[in-house]
Design an enzyme around this catalytic site. Structure first.
Site, PDB file in Angstrom:
ATOM      1  N   GLU A   1       4.139 -11.634  -6.793  1.00  0.00           N
ATOM      2  CA  GLU A   1       3.870 -11.363  -7.553  1.00  0.00           C
ATOM      3  C   GLU A   1       3.766 -10.561  -9.212  1.00  0.00           C
ATOM      4  O   GLU A   1       2.599 -11.184 -10.413  1.00  0.00           O
ATOM      5  CB  GLU A   1       1.843 -10.461  -6.998  1.00  0.00           C
ATOM      6  CG  GLU A   1       1.739  -8.911  -6.863  1.00  0.00           C
ATOM      7  CD  GLU A   1       2.812  -8.495  -5.207  1.00  0.00           C
ATOM      8  OE1 GLU A   1       3.103  -8.975  -4.446  1.00  0.00           O
ATOM      9  OE2 GLU A   1       2.661  -7.209  -5.301  1.00  0.00           O
TER      10      GLU A   1
ATOM     11  N   CYS B   1       5.469  -6.240   1.314  1.00  0.00           N
ATOM     12  CA  CYS B   1       5.681  -4.635   1.717  1.00  0.00           C
ATOM     13  C   CYS B   1       4.624  -4.143   2.923  1.00  0.00           C
ATOM     14  O   CYS B   1       5.402  -4.542   3.660  1.00  0.00           O
ATOM     15  CB  CYS B   1       5.299  -4.399   0.223  1.00  0.00           C
ATOM     16  SG  CYS B   1       6.324  -3.030  -0.069  1.00  0.00           S
ATOM     17  N   TYR B   2       4.019  -3.487   2.547  1.00  0.00           N
ATOM     18  CA  TYR B   2       2.787  -2.672   4.078  1.00  0.00           C
ATOM     19  C   TYR B   2       1.928  -3.711   4.609  1.00  0.00           C
ATOM     20  O   TYR B   2       2.102  -3.630   5.458  1.00  0.00           O
ATOM     21  CB  TYR B   2       2.080  -1.648   2.902  1.00  0.00           C
ATOM     22  CG  TYR B   2       1.556  -0.695   3.648  1.00  0.00           C
ATOM     23  CD1 TYR B   2       1.814   0.886   4.750  1.00  0.00           C
ATOM     24  CD2 TYR B   2       0.333  -1.407   4.998  1.00  0.00           C
ATOM     25  CE1 TYR B   2       1.560   0.553   5.554  1.00  0.00           C
ATOM     26  CE2 TYR B   2      -0.587  -1.081   5.764  1.00  0.00           C
ATOM     27  CZ  TYR B   2       0.291   0.747   5.820  1.00  0.00           C
ATOM     28  OH  TYR B   2      -0.547   0.772   6.748  1.00  0.00           O
TER      29      TYR B   2
ATOM     30  N   GLY C   1       1.008  -1.140   0.637  1.00  0.00           N
ATOM     31  CA  GLY C   1       0.090   0.115   0.247  1.00  0.00           C
ATOM     32  C   GLY C   1       0.511   1.396  -0.109  1.00  0.00           C
ATOM     33  O   GLY C   1       1.774   0.974   0.125  1.00  0.00           O
TER      34      GLY C   1
ATOM     35  N   LYS D   1     -10.808 -11.326 -16.509  1.00  0.00           N
ATOM     36  CA  LYS D   1     -10.386 -11.137 -17.809  1.00  0.00           C
ATOM     37  C   LYS D   1     -10.120 -13.103 -18.065  1.00  0.00           C
ATOM     38  O   LYS D   1     -10.605 -13.155 -19.089  1.00  0.00           O
ATOM     39  CB  LYS D   1      -9.860 -10.499 -18.592  1.00  0.00           C
ATOM     40  CG  LYS D   1     -10.605 -10.240 -19.439  1.00  0.00           C
ATOM     41  CD  LYS D   1     -12.013  -9.628 -19.926  1.00  0.00           C
ATOM     42  CE  LYS D   1     -12.286  -9.421 -21.143  1.00  0.00           C
ATOM     43  NZ  LYS D   1     -13.111  -8.644 -21.558  1.00  0.00           N
TER      44      LYS D   1
ATOM     45  N   HIS E   1       7.999  -8.135  -3.705  1.00  0.00           N
ATOM     46  CA  HIS E   1       6.503  -8.099  -4.005  1.00  0.00           C
ATOM     47  C   HIS E   1       6.406  -9.510  -5.242  1.00  0.00           C
ATOM     48  O   HIS E   1       7.566  -9.952  -6.596  1.00  0.00           O
ATOM     49  CB  HIS E   1       6.259  -7.314  -5.100  1.00  0.00           C
ATOM     50  CG  HIS E   1       5.746  -5.745  -4.341  1.00  0.00           C
ATOM     51  ND1 HIS E   1       4.440  -5.567  -3.631  1.00  0.00           N
ATOM     52  CD2 HIS E   1       6.471  -4.459  -4.004  1.00  0.00           C
ATOM     53  CE1 HIS E   1       4.604  -4.256  -3.971  1.00  0.00           C
ATOM     54  NE2 HIS E   1       6.128  -4.229  -3.410  1.00  0.00           N
TER      55      HIS E   1
ATOM     56  N   ASP F   1     -16.676 -10.695 -23.233  1.00  0.00           N
ATOM     57  CA  ASP F   1     -17.646 -11.427 -22.182  1.00  0.00           C
ATOM     58  C   ASP F   1     -18.878 -12.298 -22.286  1.00  0.00           C
ATOM     59  O   ASP F   1     -19.528 -13.040 -21.763  1.00  0.00           O
ATOM     60  CB  ASP F   1     -17.707 -10.133 -20.720  1.00  0.00           C
ATOM     61  CG  ASP F   1     -16.068 -10.036 -20.737  1.00  0.00           C
ATOM     62  OD1 ASP F   1     -15.441 -10.867 -20.333  1.00  0.00           O
ATOM     63  OD2 ASP F   1     -16.324  -8.162 -20.103  1.00  0.00           O
TER      64      ASP F   1
END
Ligand code: XMP
Length: 520
Positions: free
Chosen positions: A177, A86-87, A59, A376, A175, A234
């Protein structure tokens, strides 16, 4: 597989506002585990759903600030593994009695951390490893909280990762990710599979099976559903899912507004009605749209007119269907997260994007939204699982108002025809040059200016086409694609030879921001 149990082993991601939070969720989903994102101050309901593990996101705030956001006490009383990123690590550390301070040097970008001893999360084999990671932080943990030990250090952060194995609480300053953290995916896999004990249940096959069972239970044996089909991925996936679940109790309405790409209406009808036997009502409404748009030059007004007329035509058609009680929508998970952001006033609307929201207020229909939990990329993966044509799954996005926002100023049937031809040449050439999938979105724009040219010995004075092709990950920011000059010249040559009126072709090299992807 019953309807809820592929979501039973779930991870809760508590969001502190990091730009990477959705990426964490997509990685966890990609590992076959269901997860949800909830804001740190609205996560009580999600905790009640008994997650097997909790991730505290990064964050923009500093935990050293007064009123720094923190996770509620219930998170730490839950008795499940926690991973602070992290945060998230810093708030976990302060909450557990450690100390965080602002580092003298901000660390942003590539870094190396060295593991210290074995840990299930970072070094399961116990070796001393150097890991390539991505850092983005100003604060760092200065004093270890009681019960924790250091499991990795870096030159700038002696406490770069921590673990309290008894409670299974972990914190990492980097991170995992982002792809730049080379072993990030394995770390997240060890967290969700080994530490939290989640199985790989969230797979395309299971999602399809599960969603169909859920739809059958929700709609019941008699219920009838209407769906606005655009031909985009979609609404197409929703149509395939519903068709599998309830067969011809699904009716799709496809409104041809005259602002579609070349042959698009016929292709949609062919894919759905002819090949799959899905009931589709095609409404040829181009004349009504052009009449409503006559003389209107303002982009937002054009969007409103196109959106409202779509709703009106859709409602007229739906009213003629007897016994329909459900309206299906292709809402996806980022829309759900975004509308939570909009409700809290955090989102900023730059262009009004039209959808069929608002319909249920006009019509006594209940909503069914089978993609509400999906990102998505997951929608695409289940599209593959359902047998949707590849070309439909990987087609560039196309805006709801269609060519209407690619003709700056007033739109006419003639200008839409001209643009349709130019656009088809550009897209065909991209396919021929194997460049279509190299760019995220490409299209032609018909500019509201005329320029002088020479054809043979005669002077001509005709419209200008702008080509737009961008590369982007999330469509929030984008770069103009660096298409080869020879390719652009070939497109330009074909357009001016094959479309009599066009006098000039230009290439748009603006980035977003400050430009947007569409011209209106
Ligand atoms: P912009 O122009 O905002 O486009 O940079 C970002 C993405 O959104 C699409 N777009 C729209 N989609 N209705 C839609 O359904 C709209 O009014 C609309 N405006 C832009 C655009 O094509 C791009 O993919």
């Amino acid at each position: 597989m019953t309807s809820s149990n592929i979501q039973a082993q779930r991870i809760l991601i508590i969001d502190f506002g990091s730009q990477y939070t959705q990426l964490i969720a997509r990685r966890i989903r990609g590992l076959g585990v269901f997860c949800e994102i909830w804001p740190y101050d609205h996560c009580a309901q999600a905790l009640a759903a008994c997650p097997r593990g909790i991730i505290l996101s990064g964050g923009p705030e500093s935990v050293t600030a007064v009123d720094a956001p923190g996770a509620p006490d219930a998170v730490f009383a839950q008795g499940v593994p926690i991973l602070g990123i992290c945060y998230g690590m810093q708030t976990l550390a302060t909450r557990s009695g450690g100390q965080v301070s602002t580092a003298t040097r901000h660390e942003y970008g590539y870094a190396q951390v060295h593991t210290t001893g074995s840990s299930v999360l970072l070094a399961p084999a116990g070796d001393d490893l150097s890991l390539d990671v991505w850092m983005s932080h100003g604060d760092r943990v200065e004093q270890l909280p009681p019960g924790f030990r250091v499991i990795a250090r870096s030159d700038n952060a002696p406490i770069a990762a921590i673990a309290d194995e008894k409670r299974q609480w972990y914190g990492i300053q980097f991170h995992p990710e982002v792809t730049q953290t080379q072993q990030g995916e394995s770390m997240l896999a060890r967290f969700v599979h080994q530490i939290c004990g989640c199985d790989r249940l969230w797979t395309p096959g299971n999602i399809v099976q599960n969603t169909i069972a859920q739809l059958q239970a929700q709609i019941g044996p008699q219920g009838r559903v209407v769906l606005g089909l655009s031909g985009g991925v979609d609404s197409s996936v929703v149509a395939f899912l519903l068709h599998r679940a309830i067969g011809d109790r699904l009716t799709c309405i496809f409104v041809d507004n005259g602002l579609l790409r070349l042959h698009e209406g016929d292709q949609v009808m062919d894919t759905f009605a002819q090949q799959q036997g899905i009931r589709v009502i095609r409404v040829n409404a181009a004349a009504r749209f052009f009449a409503a748009l006559a003389g209107i030059a303002d982009p937002e007004q054009k969007r409103r007119i196109i959106g409202n007329l779509f709703i009106q035509i859709f409602a007229e058609q739906a009213e003629q269907l007897t016994n329909v009680t459900w309206l299906a929508q292709g809402t996806i998970y980022p829309d759900v997260i975004e509308s939570a952001g909009a409700a809290s006033g955090k989102a900023h609307v730059i262009k009004s994007h039209h959808n069929v929201g608002g319909l249920p207020e006009q019509m006594p229909l209940q909503l069914v939204e089978p993609l509400r939990d999906l990102f998505k990329d997951e929608v695409r993966r289940i599209g593959v699982e359902l047998g949707l044509p590849e070309a439909m799954i990987w087609r560039h996005p196309f805006p709801g108002p269609g060519l209407g926002v690619r003709i700056p100023g007033a739109v006419t049937a003639e200008s839409a025809d001209l643009l349709r031809q130019a656009d088809a040449i550009f897209i065909e050439e991209l396919h021929l040059a194997d460049l279509y999938h190299e760019v995220s979105q490409a299209f032609a724009v018909l500019l509201p200016v005329k320029s002088v040219g020479v054809v043979g010995d005669a002077r001509c004075y005709g419209p200008v086409i702008a080509l737009r092709a961008v590369k982007t990950i999330d469509f929030m920011t984008a770069e103009s694609a660096q298409l080869p000059y020879a390719f652009l010249e070939q497109v330009s040559r074909r357009m001016m030879n094959e479309i009599a009126d066009i006098s000039r072709v230009v290439y748009d090299i603006s980035s977003k921001p400050p430009a947007t992807i569409e011209w209106e």
